[in-house]
Each structure stands twice: as structure tokens, then as C-alpha cells.
Design a protein around this motif. Sequence first.
Motif, short mmCIF file in Angstrom:
data_model
loop_
_atom_site.label_atom_id
_atom_site.label_comp_id
_atom_site.label_asym_id
_atom_site.label_seq_id
_atom_site.Cartn_x
_atom_site.Cartn_y
_atom_site.Cartn_z
N THR A 344 -3.34 -43.18 -3.72
CA THR A 344 -3.42 -44.60 -3.40
C THR A 344 -3.29 -45.40 -4.69
N THR A 345 -3.22 -46.71 -4.57
CA THR A 345 -3.19 -47.56 -5.75
C THR A 345 -4.49 -47.41 -6.53
N ASP A 346 -4.38 -47.23 -7.83
CA ASP A 346 -5.57 -47.02 -8.64
C ASP A 346 -6.34 -48.33 -8.81
N ARG A 347 -7.65 -48.18 -8.98
CA ARG A 347 -8.49 -49.33 -9.29
C ARG A 347 -9.77 -48.83 -9.94
N VAL A 348 -10.45 -49.70 -10.63
CA VAL A 348 -11.72 -49.34 -11.25
C VAL A 348 -12.74 -49.02 -10.15
N GLY A 349 -13.45 -47.92 -10.30
CA GLY A 349 -14.48 -47.54 -9.34
C GLY A 349 -14.00 -46.70 -8.19
N LEU A 350 -12.70 -46.39 -8.13
CA LEU A 350 -12.17 -45.62 -7.00
C LEU A 350 -12.81 -44.23 -6.94
N LEU A 351 -12.85 -43.53 -8.07
CA LEU A 351 -13.44 -42.19 -8.08
C LEU A 351 -14.90 -42.24 -7.66
N SER A 352 -15.63 -43.24 -8.13
CA SER A 352 -17.04 -43.37 -7.76
C SER A 352 -17.21 -43.56 -6.26
N ASP A 353 -16.37 -44.42 -5.69
CA ASP A 353 -16.48 -44.70 -4.25
C ASP A 353 -16.15 -43.47 -3.41
N VAL A 354 -15.07 -42.77 -3.77
CA VAL A 354 -14.65 -41.62 -2.97
C VAL A 354 -15.67 -40.49 -3.06
N THR A 355 -16.14 -40.18 -4.27
CA THR A 355 -17.10 -39.09 -4.42
C THR A 355 -18.45 -39.45 -3.80
N ARG A 356 -18.78 -40.74 -3.76
CA ARG A 356 -20.01 -41.15 -3.08
C ARG A 356 -19.91 -40.87 -1.58
N ILE A 357 -18.74 -41.11 -1.01
CA ILE A 357 -18.54 -40.83 0.41
C ILE A 357 -18.68 -39.33 0.66
N PHE A 358 -18.13 -38.50 -0.23
CA PHE A 358 -18.30 -37.06 -0.10
C PHE A 358 -19.79 -36.70 -0.11
N ARG A 359 -20.52 -37.26 -1.09
CA ARG A 359 -21.94 -36.93 -1.23
C ARG A 359 -22.73 -37.35 -0.01
N GLU A 360 -22.43 -38.55 0.50
CA GLU A 360 -23.16 -39.05 1.66
C GLU A 360 -22.89 -38.23 2.92
N ASN A 361 -21.78 -37.48 2.90
CA ASN A 361 -21.46 -36.61 4.03
C ASN A 361 -21.76 -35.14 3.72
N SER A 362 -22.66 -34.93 2.74
CA SER A 362 -23.16 -33.59 2.39
C SER A 362 -22.06 -32.64 1.94
N LEU A 363 -21.06 -33.17 1.25
CA LEU A 363 -20.03 -32.33 0.66
C LEU A 363 -20.21 -32.31 -0.85
N THR A 364 -20.00 -31.15 -1.45
CA THR A 364 -20.06 -31.03 -2.90
C THR A 364 -18.68 -30.67 -3.42
N VAL A 365 -18.31 -31.22 -4.57
CA VAL A 365 -16.99 -30.99 -5.17
C VAL A 365 -17.08 -29.77 -6.08
N THR A 366 -16.26 -28.75 -5.80
CA THR A 366 -16.25 -27.55 -6.62
C THR A 366 -15.20 -27.59 -7.71
N ARG A 367 -14.16 -28.38 -7.52
CA ARG A 367 -13.15 -28.57 -8.56
C ARG A 367 -12.43 -29.87 -8.25
N ALA A 368 -11.97 -30.55 -9.30
CA ALA A 368 -11.27 -31.81 -9.10
C ALA A 368 -10.22 -32.01 -10.18
N GLU A 369 -9.11 -32.60 -9.77
CA GLU A 369 -8.05 -33.03 -10.69
C GLU A 369 -7.77 -34.49 -10.40
N VAL A 370 -8.02 -35.34 -11.37
CA VAL A 370 -7.85 -36.78 -11.21
C VAL A 370 -6.76 -37.24 -12.17
N ALA A 371 -5.76 -37.93 -11.65
CA ALA A 371 -4.66 -38.39 -12.49
C ALA A 371 -4.23 -39.78 -12.06
N THR A 372 -3.73 -40.56 -13.02
CA THR A 372 -3.18 -41.88 -12.74
C THR A 372 -1.73 -41.89 -13.22
N ARG A 373 -0.82 -42.20 -12.30
CA ARG A 373 0.60 -42.20 -12.63
C ARG A 373 1.23 -43.49 -12.12
#
Length: 449
Positions: A344-373
Amino acid sequence: MDSGVSFSEDTMDDEYAKFIRRMNPPRVVIDNESCKNATVIQVDSANKQGILLEVVQVLTDLNLIITKAYICSDGGWFMDVFNVTDHDRNKITDVGILDYIQKSLGPDSCSMRRRSVGVTPGMDHTSIELIGSDRPGLLSEVSAVLTHLKCNVVNAEVWTHNTRAAAVMQVTDEETGAAISDPDRLSVVKTLLCNVLKGSNKTRDAKTAVVSHGATHTDRRLHQMMFDDRDYERMALDDNGSDKERPNVNVANWHDRDYSVVTIRCKDRPKLLFDIVCTLTDMQYVVFHGNVDSEGPDAYQEYCIRHIDGSPVKSDAERQRVIQCLEAAIQRRVSEGLKLELCTTDRVGLLSDVTRIFRENSLTVTRAEVATRAGKAVNTFYVRDASGYPVDPKIIDSIRQTIGQTILRVKGSPQEANQSSQESPTRFLFGGLFKSRSFCNFGLVRSYS
């Protein structure tokens, strides 16, 4: 003075190495004719410590798949032959990629820049290194702190292995879009992130975060960080007797040749060769001969090695350490969990918002690759249920409804082809979810501090 003599000797060694390189420039031959199903790349060069890793790093950074390799670096000369394909198992025909390989490995190539760790920002971003005990929601907490401190995460790589988590994150200042240079602000970032990583275990995680120079090869740095953290030692403690997906690594001495022979059999995956060569190099071993075959689902690799001091593996304790370290190097990048891709279009706080949604749904991230292009966030997450149960498809469907089905996709999901949403992406993550917080304008959202 001693320091003057030392400097002169180092300078003479550098000049001698340059002279040898000029007299014996690297030669790269790329052949698309002799092999039916792969591009053959041969690299000949004067030998030096770390050159094998440099070559493998160039190829893997281009996301090429190495299906076979023959390695010979005995004496003063180095020769490697690689069979490579793209991810669709096709030959490499892109002129730009072939030209890049020639320039990166041929006579005009430059030596790899040495890594440094300190508190100096890069030219266009600041690189932050983190390592600590893994726990559910850790990435969410880290990214929330960075957002609160007005740091935008533009690139990141996160690994978890044996109860440990490591990350290299490249951040910029929210207002200027440039690297963060204020030492006081960097100190605050470091302190707050250290507090997050410590959690309730103050003693175990006393040294878990450092702001470092931006010129770091991320994958190698992650290996170095986890190796220094001795994550490989915890394998015996945390294995619980399970051999599931455990690689078969063996080390034996070849006394007639004064080598140690390392053999590895495991499930094949991209960058496997890089991970192994990287670990052997950082453990100060030199690969004199090697053979790699990974054309099927499994990979077989064999290496004749000596320590940099010229000796083979000397004891059973050293043998066990080599085995443990190679097993750890292979397993660090093994991705446990369900793969989710966000674009999606990048913005400040995007990673925080998405990972918060994961956490609130009892999901844990085992690996992540974050890139802006080019202004787009292209992120990959591997997630699993925080309690250890299989991920509930209903939870994933709910998360996709929240974030947007056209924004977040389940990689390899059989239902994906039938989920062609007709809704606008802005109706989800950037619309209904944040409506109560008065966020608006897709791609121009800002977090309240």
C-alpha cells in the motif's frame, strides 16, 4: 612509534593486495548456452579471505536461486562456478542484471565495505539494531515507540530464533524524511527501545539495542547479532527432543589433506548458501573446496574448510560448536507461520498500526521484511497464533476485512483467487478503522503524538 609502524605495515599490505588485483583482475564469464535450465556464472580471481561470501552475496542480493555450485580456492587463486535461475526457475536473460553481475564481480568491482557499529547515522536513514528475548507483540511495541518518537520505518528485517528476536531497522525523521542526526534524540531512541526489549527480564536483556551506521548488509548483520548472542547454544535447551525440520549437519576431519569436511543436508530454500557461507566466514573458517546441489526440494552441500590459522577442527567441542552454529544459521531464516503480504502507499505509523492489529488478534510475528519502494510499503509478515495453536482462518479473514483485502493478502491461500474485493482499499485501513481518530487522505496520514 609502534602505531606508525603498524600503520605502515597495513598500508603496505593494502598496496600489495591492490597490486595483485591489478595484475590478476577478476574474470567473470556468464554462459546461457551450455546448461539447459540455468545460467552458468564463472568467477576467477586472486584469492583473499571473504571473497566467496562477496560473490555469493552479490548473487543472493539479486534474488537469484543458486541450484548448483563448485568452489575451489586452494592456493592463491579463487574459482567459482554457479548455476543460477530466477525465482521462476528460468535462466537469467535480463541485460541489466547480467551487466550488474559483470560490474560487481569483474575487474571494476570494489571490495565490500567493512561494517561498523556506532551511533553515526547514514546519509539518508539511521539504522537501528535490536536484539532481545522474543515475545508476542514485541514488533508492535517497538514500532509504536518509533512512531511516538516521530521516526518513520522505511526498511526493516526481523528474525526470531530460539526465544530470541533480532532486527535491523532503517528509520528517517518524520518531518524531514532524512536521517536522524541529533545525538540527544538518538540517545532517547536507544533508551526507550532498550526498555521495551528488556520487558520484565532486566538482567537477561541488559544490552539489547544499539543505533548503528547505515552502511550494513542487513542479512549478514542479523547473523552476526544472533551469533554474538549465542542463540545456537539454546538449541539444545529449547529443542525438547524434536527433530522436526532439523538440518543434518556433520563435520569430520580429512587427515590426509589436513581439512575438515562439512556436509549439510536440509530442505532447500532461497539464500541457504549465503547463510552457510556467511556463518563459516564470520567464524573465521576458510572454504577451500565446495560442492552445492539443490536442484530438488532438498539441498546437499559439502565444504572442505580450515580455520583461518590453517588448522582443521581440533576437538570434539569445536566440532559440536560448528554443527550448532550452522544449524542455527539455517534455521534462523526458516519462516514459521502463515505468510501475509501487505502492499500500500507508505505513511508514518503504518507498521505500528498493522502490527498492533496482529497483536490485538493474538498473532505473533515470527519474521518480517519491511521495504519502501517509490512511496509504496511492500511488507511481508510471517505470523502464528500467540498461544501456539494453528492460526484461525476466521481471524485472518477479519484482519483482512479491517486492513483491506486488496492491501493484505495471504500468500498461497487457496481462497485468495476467489476473494476479489470490489471495495476501494481506502474503505478499510485508512477509512473505517481510523474514522473515529479523524485520519484521512490515503497515504498522507499522520499519527497523533
